[in-house]
Design a protein around this motif. Sequence first.
Motif, short mmCIF file in Angstrom:
data_model
loop_
_atom_site.label_atom_id
_atom_site.label_comp_id
_atom_site.label_asym_id
_atom_site.label_seq_id
_atom_site.Cartn_x
_atom_site.Cartn_y
_atom_site.Cartn_z
N PHE A 294 -19.33 -28.91 96.24
CA PHE A 294 -19.09 -28.19 97.49
C PHE A 294 -19.79 -26.83 97.45
O PHE A 294 -19.84 -26.17 96.42
CB PHE A 294 -17.59 -27.97 97.71
CG PHE A 294 -16.85 -29.16 98.26
CD1 PHE A 294 -17.48 -30.37 98.49
CD2 PHE A 294 -15.50 -29.06 98.56
CE1 PHE A 294 -16.80 -31.46 99.00
CE2 PHE A 294 -14.80 -30.14 99.07
CZ PHE A 294 -15.45 -31.34 99.29
N LYS A 295 -20.27 -26.42 98.60
CA LYS A 295 -20.93 -25.12 98.72
C LYS A 295 -19.94 -24.02 99.07
O LYS A 295 -20.33 -22.93 99.51
CB LYS A 295 -22.03 -25.19 99.78
CG LYS A 295 -23.11 -26.24 99.50
CD LYS A 295 -23.78 -26.02 98.15
CE LYS A 295 -24.88 -27.04 97.90
NZ LYS A 295 -25.50 -26.87 96.56
N THR A 296 -18.67 -24.29 98.88
CA THR A 296 -17.65 -23.28 99.16
C THR A 296 -17.77 -22.15 98.14
O THR A 296 -18.19 -22.36 97.00
CB THR A 296 -16.25 -23.91 99.09
OG1 THR A 296 -16.13 -24.66 97.87
CG2 THR A 296 -16.02 -24.85 100.26
N SER A 319 -5.98 -29.28 91.62
CA SER A 319 -6.40 -28.12 90.83
C SER A 319 -7.07 -27.07 91.71
O SER A 319 -6.76 -25.88 91.62
CB SER A 319 -7.37 -28.55 89.72
OG SER A 319 -6.70 -29.19 88.67
N ALA A 320 -7.99 -27.51 92.54
CA ALA A 320 -8.70 -26.55 93.40
C ALA A 320 -7.76 -25.92 94.42
O ALA A 320 -7.91 -24.73 94.76
CB ALA A 320 -9.87 -27.23 94.09
N SER A 325 -4.61 -21.22 96.13
CA SER A 325 -3.35 -20.52 96.39
C SER A 325 -3.28 -19.22 95.59
O SER A 325 -2.74 -18.21 96.08
CB SER A 325 -2.16 -21.42 96.04
OG SER A 325 -2.01 -21.60 94.64
N LEU A 326 -3.83 -19.23 94.38
CA LEU A 326 -3.85 -18.01 93.56
C LEU A 326 -4.85 -17.00 94.12
O LEU A 326 -4.58 -15.78 94.12
CB LEU A 326 -4.20 -18.37 92.12
CG LEU A 326 -3.22 -19.33 91.43
CD1 LEU A 326 -3.77 -19.79 90.08
CD2 LEU A 326 -1.85 -18.69 91.25
N SER A 353 -10.98 -17.04 102.47
CA SER A 353 -12.11 -17.75 101.90
C SER A 353 -11.74 -18.18 100.48
O SER A 353 -11.38 -17.34 99.65
CB SER A 353 -13.34 -16.84 101.86
OG SER A 353 -14.42 -17.48 101.22
N THR A 354 -11.80 -19.49 100.20
CA THR A 354 -11.35 -20.03 98.92
C THR A 354 -12.32 -21.09 98.41
O THR A 354 -13.25 -21.49 99.11
CB THR A 354 -9.96 -20.67 99.04
OG1 THR A 354 -10.08 -21.96 99.68
CG2 THR A 354 -8.99 -19.80 99.83
N VAL A 355 -12.05 -21.59 97.21
CA VAL A 355 -12.90 -22.65 96.65
C VAL A 355 -12.80 -23.95 97.44
O VAL A 355 -13.70 -24.80 97.34
CB VAL A 355 -12.57 -22.93 95.17
CG1 VAL A 355 -12.95 -21.75 94.30
CG2 VAL A 355 -11.11 -23.31 94.98
N VAL A 356 -11.73 -24.14 98.21
CA VAL A 356 -11.62 -25.36 99.02
C VAL A 356 -12.13 -25.13 100.43
O VAL A 356 -12.01 -26.01 101.29
CB VAL A 356 -10.17 -25.90 99.05
CG1 VAL A 356 -9.69 -26.25 97.66
CG2 VAL A 356 -9.22 -24.93 99.74
N GLY A 357 -12.71 -23.97 100.67
CA GLY A 357 -13.19 -23.64 102.00
C GLY A 357 -12.25 -22.67 102.69
O GLY A 357 -11.31 -22.14 102.08
#
Length: 402
Positions: A294-296, A319-320, A325-326, A353-357
């Motif tokens: 992912f390009k997140t 996990s992501a 959430s953190l 803005s997070t690693v999951v989008g």
Amino acid sequence: MTMKRRNFLKATVGARAAFGGFQGKAWGQAKAVRIGYTLSATGPYAVGAGIIQAPNYALWIDQLNSKGGIMVKGEGRRPVEYVSIDDRSEIETAVRFYEKLMTEDKVDLVLPPWGTAMHFGVAPVANRYGYPLIGPTVTSNKLKELSLPYFFVVIQQPDSITRAMADVLKEMKAQGKISKVGLAYVTDLFGIELHAALSGFLRDVGLPIAVTKSYPLGVKDVAPMLKEFKGAGVDAFVGCTYPPDNILMTGQAKEVDYNPAVYMTAVGTAFPIFRDRFKGAEGVMGTAGWNPKFKTPGSKEYFEAHVKKNQKEPDRWGSAFTWASLQIMERCVGEVGLDHKRIKEALDSEEFSTVVGPVKFVKGMNVSTPGMVGQWQKGEFEIIGPKSWATSSAVVPKPAWA
């Protein structure tokens, strides 16, 4: 299958050793931010907790304290200390400890336990005492019926998860690759709800369910059930599973030589240990929500940091969302401090803005992330649906078990 207690402690409580060993100016001047939680080191939830949340909690505290702690608005960085126990996969134990954390220990923040049932037990406690709680491993349509303004859910919910599953199956049916669908589900809240939602979506897309079977949490043998699916000619099998029964079921599917064109399960399929246990698990589908391709923002860095810290890859779903959430909690504390009401207000109003989008909460639910389906292909859990998030196309029929 259970996770050994010493490994769990290494991943969670062991992270506190980094706190004690940190050297820096902040330690002598700033009071620690105390963060409390429970996770399951023993019992049926231990596998999921040990793979999804424990490694991420350990990574987060390491990263924070290596920088001098968490940034608190108006105070600068303060070191972080965890206060945690093994809840033994017992809701009552978790509820009692969270009560203690909030009323006696008066920790600054709380992190969630693992699993849907645990969240349902703990979320009302957090709400009662005004502690914001961001849940990364809870999926239930019943959340919409609750009035818990301090409870926020970042991961996808049954409607979006099962809609994605149904869409993949509908496409496979349209291509003439499957003809008969069968469902199996674990009889706890998660499995029951996932089964109900998926059944409805399959009816809506014109895919009747030929065989439906249920089994209890902690089941030890599902081979007879799998033989029924095989005997009925079910060529699209869907299991609404938790990790232990998912691993058991997949192993026994191989033993009884049940290899349908589509083999799709739920929690646990996206775990790297699932891939490794089943020699690549080539062609197995399951619920998903993230891929290191992912390009997140920060996806590549997160993947590499997780591997370096924990000596294992993050799974491709929970996990992501745990890390997201953190990230969200860290940003809120940096922007508004440790005041619980102000953190809640930030969660209600901002997009993160997070690693999951991007994540935006509406009435406590993340409305930004769709349900996704992944498939193990050549060592990676590729996203195959929806197409707007896909990293690969579905491979059907599934190859033979390795």
